[in-house]
Design an enzyme around this catalytic site. Structure first.
Site, PDB file in Angstrom:
ATOM      1  CD  GLU A 166       1.480   1.082   8.779  1.00 20.39           C
ATOM      2  OE1 GLU A 166       0.252   1.188   8.677  1.00 20.39           O
ATOM      3  OE2 GLU A 166       2.266   2.030   8.551  1.00 20.39           O
TER       4      GLU A 166
ATOM      5  CE  LYS B 284      -3.606   4.498  10.395  1.00 22.92           C
ATOM      6  NZ  LYS B 284      -4.085   3.425   9.491  1.00 22.92           N
TER       7      LYS B 284
ATOM      8  CG  ASP C 274       0.848   0.411   5.432  1.00 21.34           C
ATOM      9  OD1 ASP C 274       0.711  -0.782   5.773  1.00 21.34           O
ATOM     10  OD2 ASP C 274      -0.073   1.237   5.493  1.00 21.34           O
TER      11      ASP C 274
ATOM     12  CG  ASP D 173      -2.602   0.644  10.812  1.00 24.90           C
ATOM     13  OD1 ASP D 173      -3.372   1.024  11.710  1.00 24.90           O
ATOM     14  OD2 ASP D 173      -2.766   0.963   9.619  1.00 24.90           O
TER      15      ASP D 173
ATOM     16  CE  LYS E  62       1.514   5.275   7.016  1.00 20.81           C
ATOM     17  NZ  LYS E  62       1.106   3.905   7.213  1.00 20.81           N
TER      18      LYS E  62
ATOM     19  NE  ARG F  18      -7.041   5.541   9.391  1.00 25.76           N
ATOM     20  CZ  ARG F  18      -7.864   4.608   9.881  1.00 25.76           C
ATOM     21  NH1 ARG F  18      -8.383   4.768  11.087  1.00 25.76           N
ATOM     22  NH2 ARG F  18      -8.156   3.521   9.187  1.00 25.76           N
ATOM     23  CB  SER F  19      -6.323   7.243   3.109  1.00 29.33           C
ATOM     24  OG  SER F  19      -7.441   6.516   3.550  1.00 29.33           O
TER      25      SER F  19
ATOM     26  CD  GLN G 177      -3.095   0.779   2.148  1.00 36.03           C
ATOM     27  OE1 GLN G 177      -3.955  -0.044   1.890  1.00 36.03           O
ATOM     28  NE2 GLN G 177      -3.069   1.427   3.288  1.00 36.03           N
TER      29      GLN G 177
ATOM     30  CD  GLU H  37      -2.141   7.763   2.939  1.00 36.16           C
ATOM     31  OE1 GLU H  37      -0.917   7.517   2.977  1.00 36.16           O
ATOM     32  OE2 GLU H  37      -2.987   7.116   3.573  1.00 36.16           O
TER      33      GLU H  37
END
Length: 430
Positions: free
Chosen positions: A288, A340, A245, A315, A391, A369-370, A164, A208
């Site tokens: 991740e 998060k 990730d 995560d 991040k 978050r995205s 990802q 992102e």
């Protein structure tokens, strides 16, 4: 006598996030200040995350948040009026009580978090303190290393890359300002390198801010990143390291019990061998979600094999949940937590998860978050916790740069005191 820190108003509204989807924003007022917070949302979500309340129906294709907004205005607001805004833990406990479920599904984690963060910001504002100092006190002075997601795959992009996120980490910089300059310069060289190899249509950006070129093999983006780092004038590994990730839960086939990467099937052991090959070939310092969110054994294996030299981040495995984190610590699964705030729902719970991780010797990465907003709270939180890592996407799109710009301001405010985490990002003992 009137308490200047008494909450006198709480107002929620529906706004749009960076993907054009509705999200919740809350204003909290005292006699002497106000705080505003907007919550993000994720695309690849862990099964055990706190529940984001959506309306369903036709409006916004079912993604409206009017119910969550109404829950703030009609259920939460009347209870908060008259409380002291500085009572963060008491207020967060009340929010949990008003919801009454483990996954915050009654009132909605999006409603609860927006209030929790707005309360903290209103308190800081009312006390005339920066948020990082209000949350972290006088010892909040470590500026984090950015894990900047410059090549996107998986559910964040429309390409065939299975992993990802492919990130760069400017670990060799002396300050955050220098670090973000290195990231920006490398990002722009990367754009040129991708255009030369894949054509001008290959530099579309993902959620992102990273590029989403038509790549398939996981080594392709790594090779391109090394080239971009070198052409930007930096040393791969020593000055700018790489991070992944994998978001493996998205690659796992429930029926076969295997992972699919690049069209090939891998069992747990074979996937571990792939990670070993990648980390011995490329300067990868962080991975991740290398395995499925319920594959505790896989996480234990990779932590034993690679944990001494590579940060193994949970995560979807942990979802910022103290119970799951404690289980991971007991098993020796992973050695870092991706924090998060919207996965757990309140600021107090998120900070408790970070402290649990620190006590166990785990690293902590404060994460976006995205689906983001212009809210930069996580920048202050990263400094408040002395987390050493953040991040928050590529140095593109205002929703991502809002966090980087806030960190630049914080470093300026802390001039003479601020320390950039750099190569000690995993264990920040200053």
């Amino acid at each position: 006598m009137e308490n200047p820190y008494e909450i006198v108003g709480v107002v929620a509204r529906e706004i749009l996030d960076s993907r054009g989807n509705p999200t919740v924003e809350v204003d909290v007022y005292t006699h002497v200040g106000m705080g505003r917070a907007a919550v993000p949302s994720g695309a690849s979500t862990g099964t055990h995350e706190a529940l984001e309340l959506r309306d369903g129906g036709k409006r916004y294709h079912g993604k409206g948040v009017r119910r969550a907004v109404e829950n703030v205005n009609k259920i939460i607001a009347p209870e908060l009026i008259g409380m002291d805004v500085r009572w963060q833990r008491e207020i967060d406990a009340l929010l949990l009580e008003l919801d009454g479920t483990e996954n915050k599904s009654n009132v909605g984690a999006n409603a609860i978090l927006a209030v929790s963060l707005a309360v903290a910001k209103a308190a800081a504002n009312s006390l005339e303190l920066p948020l990082y100092q209000y949350l972290g006190g006088v010892n909040a002075y470590v500026l984090p290393v950015p894990l900047s997601n410059v090549i996107n795959g998986g559910v964040h992009a429309g390409n065939d890359l299975d992993f990802q996120e492919f990130m760069i980490m400017p670990i060799g910089a002396d300050s955050f300002r220098e670090a973000i300059r290195w990231v920006s310069e490398t990002y722009h060289v990367l754009k040129k390198v991708i255009m030369e190899k894949y054509g001008k249509n290959a530099v579309n950006v993902g959620d992102e801010g990273g590029f989403a070129p038509p790549m398939k093999e996981v080594t392709e983006p790594l090779d391109v990143l090394i080239k971009a780092i070198e052409e930007a004038g930096y040393k791969p590994g020593d000055e700018i390291a790489l991070a992944l990730d994998v978001a493996s839960s998205e690659l796992f086939n429930e029926e076969t019990g295997k992972y699919v990467v690049g069209g090939k099937e891998y069992d747990r052991g074979e996937l571990l061998e792939l990670y070993k090959d990648l980390t011995s070939t490329y300067p990868i310092v962080s991975i991740e979600d290398p395995f499925h969110e319920e594959d505790w054994e896989g996480f234990v294996m990779i932590t034993k094999e690679l944990g001494h030299k590579v940060q193994i981040v949970g995560d979807d495995l942990f979802v910022t949940n103290p119970k799951r984190l404690r289980k991971g610590i007991e098993l020796g699964a992973a050695n870092a937590l991706l924090l998060k705030v919207n996965q757990i729902g309140t600021l107090s719970e998120a900070m408790d998860a970070a402290f649990t991780a620190f006590r166990a010797g785990y690293g902590v990465i404060v994460s976006h978050r995205s689906g983001e907003t212009e809210d930069a709270t996580i920048a202050d939180l990263a400094v408040a916790l002395n987390a050493g890592q953040i991040k928050t996407g590529a140095p593109a799109r205002s929703d991502r740069n809002a966090k980087y710009n806030q960190l630049i301001r914080i470093e300026e405010e802390l001039e003479g005191v601020a320390v950039y985490a750099g190569k000690r990002f995993r264990k920040v003992f200053f």
